[in-house]
Design a protein around this motif. Structure first.
Motif, mmCIF file in Angstrom:
data_model
loop_
_atom_site.group_PDB
_atom_site.id
_atom_site.type_symbol
_atom_site.label_atom_id
_atom_site.label_comp_id
_atom_site.label_asym_id
_atom_site.label_seq_id
_atom_site.Cartn_x
_atom_site.Cartn_y
_atom_site.Cartn_z
ATOM 1 N N SER A 234 0.844 -1.052 0.017
ATOM 2 C CA SER A 234 -0.011 -0.062 -0.014
ATOM 3 C C SER A 234 0.696 1.140 -0.003
ATOM 4 O O SER A 234 0.482 2.510 -0.619
ATOM 5 N N GLU A 235 2.149 1.197 0.609
ATOM 6 C CA GLU A 235 2.949 2.288 0.721
ATOM 7 C C GLU A 235 3.607 2.528 -0.847
ATOM 8 O O GLU A 235 3.804 3.767 -1.246
ATOM 9 N N SER A 236 3.824 1.586 -1.347
ATOM 10 C CA SER A 236 4.401 1.706 -2.631
ATOM 11 C C SER A 236 3.305 2.156 -3.557
ATOM 12 O O SER A 236 3.833 2.876 -4.481
ATOM 13 N N MET A 237 2.274 1.741 -3.460
ATOM 14 C CA MET A 237 1.195 2.289 -4.251
ATOM 15 C C MET A 237 0.774 3.812 -4.299
ATOM 16 O O MET A 237 0.739 4.438 -5.155
ATOM 17 N N ALA A 238 0.961 4.276 -2.794
ATOM 18 C CA ALA A 238 0.643 5.572 -2.592
ATOM 19 C C ALA A 238 1.768 6.313 -3.128
ATOM 20 O O ALA A 238 1.788 7.532 -3.500
#
Length: 247
Positions: free
Chosen positions: A150-154
């Protein structure tokens, strides 16, 4: 949460109350004479560690960082900086090995480029991190390796001109958290999530398998100096720090 640090010189009668957290910043750029003075404060094992650095720059930064830590801690416990003794927890987090009665001082430190930061609290765990903002050629690859999905996507959704700052926001917040809990890299960086967008409050969003951690720890972003980002994590949801300019 974010807060503005007003970096002040500390008063002579500096007191760390039970519900306070103090942040210090110290420049690692010092004169040769001052570096020699700080070297004399170090323990024998610290001196040996300093001598093992291949680059003089790294040796100098280590001496100043550890010497300043001793001076700062000595102010709170009322002993000479060279009298302090450190122990190390299972995953390498340092603590004061001396016996100071009921005074339970917790501390953590970090450095990047020419700046060191220190966090101190009484009776609760604390972690701090700082990074000098600089270009990274493989930013997305590093994020994919160490950040949660989710952090990489953000991060990929962040505008290109803010992506480097967002990356270091995430990195410092994650580092400060694992240093606060004392697990080092035994806590996988991709098993918990933090906020990262510039201008967004610093928050611990999720810890897999340990949802109670979100309410147990305060996460705060701060600006140690121009061109740096910093993060503080304290085991106290009601904490609000004071900021001091170090020796």
């Amino acid at each position: 949460m974010a807060f503005e640090c007003a970096w002040r010189l500390p008063p002579p009668d500096l007191i760390l109350s039970g519900n306070a957290t103090h942040i210090w910043r110290v420049t690692l750029e010092q004169t040769p004479a001052r570096i020699c003075q700080l070297f004399q404060l170090l323990s024998q094992d610290e001196r040996e560690r300093a001598e093992r650095f291949f680059f003089e720059r790294d040796r100098r930064r280590f001496i100043v960082g550890r010497g300043a830590l001793r001076i700062i801690l000595g102010r709170y416990v009322g002993v000479g900086p060279d009298q302090l003794r450190f122990g190390y927890a299972l995953h390498g987090k340092p603590y004061l090995a001396n016996s100071f009665g009921h005074f339970t001082l917790q501390f953590n430190m970090a450095h990047s480029n020419e700046l060191a930061v220190y966090a101190l609290a009484r009776g609760c765990q604390v972690g701090i991190d700082v990074e000098y903002i600089r270009p990274l050629l493989e930013l997305d690859q590093i994020a994919s390796r160490f950040f949660s999905a989710s952090e990489s996507m953000a991060l990929r959704a962040i505008p290109e001109n803010q992506k480097v700052e967002a990356f270091f926001n995430c990195w410092t917040r994650k580092e400060a958290y694992i240093k606060a809990i004392g697990d080092g890299l035994a806590q996988p960086l991709d098993q918990f999530q933090v906020s990262l967008a510039p201008g967004e409050p610093a928050r611990l969003l999720n810890v897999e398998g340990l949802p109670e951690q979100i309410n147990r720890y305060s996460m705060m972003a701060f600006t140690p100096d121009f061109g740096y980002v910093g993060a503080l994590v304290v085991e106290d949801p009601g904490c609000y720090p004071e900021c001091w300019q170090g020796p």
